[in-house]
Design an enzyme around this catalytic site. Structure first.
Site, short mmCIF file in Angstrom:
data_model
loop_
_atom_site.label_atom_id
_atom_site.label_comp_id
_atom_site.label_asym_id
_atom_site.label_seq_id
_atom_site.Cartn_x
_atom_site.Cartn_y
_atom_site.Cartn_z
N HIS A 1 0.85 -1.19 0.00
CA HIS A 1 0.00 0.00 0.00
C HIS A 1 0.88 1.24 0.00
O HIS A 1 1.94 1.24 0.64
CB HIS A 1 -0.91 0.00 1.24
CG HIS A 1 -2.11 0.87 1.09
ND1 HIS A 1 -2.05 2.23 1.31
CD2 HIS A 1 -3.39 0.60 0.73
CE1 HIS A 1 -3.25 2.74 1.10
NE2 HIS A 1 -4.08 1.78 0.74
N ASP B 1 -7.95 -5.19 -0.30
CA ASP B 1 -8.40 -6.05 -1.40
C ASP B 1 -8.03 -7.52 -1.21
O ASP B 1 -8.50 -8.37 -1.96
CB ASP B 1 -7.81 -5.57 -2.72
CG ASP B 1 -8.43 -4.26 -3.16
OD1 ASP B 1 -9.66 -4.14 -3.06
OD2 ASP B 1 -7.69 -3.36 -3.58
#
Ligand code: COA
Length: 381
Positions: free
Chosen positions: A262, A318
């Site tokens: 991320h 996700d």
């Protein structure tokens, strides 16, 4: 020289506005909506309650929530022209393309007052927030040749979405998990789609145009859609015994492991931790732990290998969500639209905030083209 120093590709790290909506502490893996931790919100709230929080800057009282939920539920049903549009849309198109078009079309079917202020009546009609889920469910059914299932007033936003999608009431656990997943996707600071919504709002355009642009931005695979690719990876690997070899090969070839890493979080994304719990509950209820076992093995192997390279790469939002949606019976092409169904509340909150202290976005580019030179007429070129 001065311009070069101020240049940040992709505006990375550039502070573009002040905002009171979302705080992300990437180093410690913490996320807050208006000061409330995502863990507390997921534990105690519904998507409707969190939408109220985002739009009104505080949690509602019991009676405020009842009134607000009623309003949102009244906004669910689709008008015949919208249903006609959904039926006429090509069955093989991507649902994000339909969503973007529908939002613009919707603006013609509601008596909305366009007010370029933080008190625009989008906050009252809740039209876009209410309708997006119904549009996605109706399109999913149409693609399979099934009829529209009208919404129910007694179900939460998430449970009603599943009901409209599948035509059958979900179990209490399924409905709750769907609702919480929407809540977890509702807001995440100045990501690309939210920034897009604010840029469009800053021109004094409508909420509808801003949200339709945000949907276009979310459609791109660098933003929405990683969970769809996580599930492709899980199915390609197929067995947890093959994870070690498959991840090693992918990393050797400099491939990215989908659903991991991320830009902001340097530790496990707090939303991934919560969604993992839902996946465990759902897998147990359905007696199907196949995807979860593979995902856990991928997490373990990838994390170990990345740590050995000194890289902080952990599961993001996700990583587990695609497996949850699969167990809920949702086709993978609808994973990104589900993101939009949740994020629309955050987009609207940002549009209203943008309007409360508006300044037209107008960054500069660093010119690296040719210096001014003489014009050459066509016959001499
Ligand atoms: N798989 C393998 N390596 C990864 C990785 C992943 N998923 N995510 C990051 N890395 C690597 C980077 O390439 C970088 O390596 P380098 O130092 O040799 O260049 C290092 O780990 C540190 O990366 P970092 O700076 O923390 O992240 P980033 O900003 O470069 O990338 C993403 C962030 C989201 C673009 C990236 O993690 C990614 O592509 N993830 C997969 C797609 C995904 O899940 N997207 C959804 C995001 S919510």
């Amino acid at each position: 020289m001065e311009e070069k120093m101020a240049f940040a590709k992709g505006l990375e790290g550039v502070i573009a506005a002040e905002s009171k909506i979302c705080k992300i502490d990437g180093l410690n893996g913490k996320l807050y909506y208006r000061g409330y931790s995502i863990e507390d919100l997921a534990e105690h709230c519904t998507f409707e309650e969190v939408t109220y929080l985002l739009l009104y800057e505080r949690l509602p009282t019991t009676s405020e929530l009842a009134e607000f939920s009623l309003k949102m539920r009244w906004s669910r049903d689709l008008a015949p022209p919208i249903l006609g549009m959904i039926k006429a849309f090509p069955k093989k198109a991507h649902p994000m393309e339909l969503l973007q078009s529908v939002i613009s079309y919707l603006s013609g079917y509601v008596a909305h007052r366009i007010e370029h202020s933080a008190f625009c009546n989008c906050r009252d009609t809740l039209h876009q927030v209410g309708q997006l889920a119904s549009v996605v469910a109706a399109y999913a059914r149409t693609r399979e040749g099934n009829d529209y299932v009208p919404p129910r007033m007694d179900l939460s936003h998430g449970a009603n979405f599943l009901y409209m999608l599948r035509g059958k009431e979900p179990t209490a656990l399924e409905g709750e998990i769907m609702d919480k997943c929407l809540l977890l996707h509702a807001e995440h600071g100045f990501n690309a789609s939210t920034f897009t919504a604010r840029v469009v709002a800053s021109t004094l355009s409508t909420c509808y145009c801003s949200i339709s642009s945000a949907i276009g931005s979310l459609y791109g695979s660098l933003h929405g859609g990683a969970n769809e690719r996580v599930m492709e990876m899980v199915h390609r690997i197929g067995d947890k015994k093959r994870v070690e070899e498959s991840i090693a090969r992918a990393l050797e070839q400099n491939e990215k492991i989908m659903g991991m890493g991320h830009r902001v979080y340097k530790i496990k994304d707090p939303r991934a931790t919560i969604i993992e719990r839902y996946l465990v509950q759902l897998s147990e209820q359905k007696g199907d732990v196949h995807d979860y076992e593979i995902l856990k093995e991928i997490e373990k192997v990838a994390q170990k290998r990345m740590e050995a390279l000194g890289k902080a790469v952990y599961p993001n939002v996700d990583f587990f969500s695609g497996a949850v949606y699969r167990l809920l019976g949702i086709p993978s092409v609808f994973f990104t639209p589900i993101f939009a169904i949740g994020r629309v509340s955050g987009w609207l909150a940002h549009i209203l905030e943008q309007r409360s202290d508006n300044r037209l976005y107008r960054p500069k580019s660093l010119y690296v083209g040719p210096e001014p030179h003489e014009f050459i007429p066509a016959h001499q070129r």
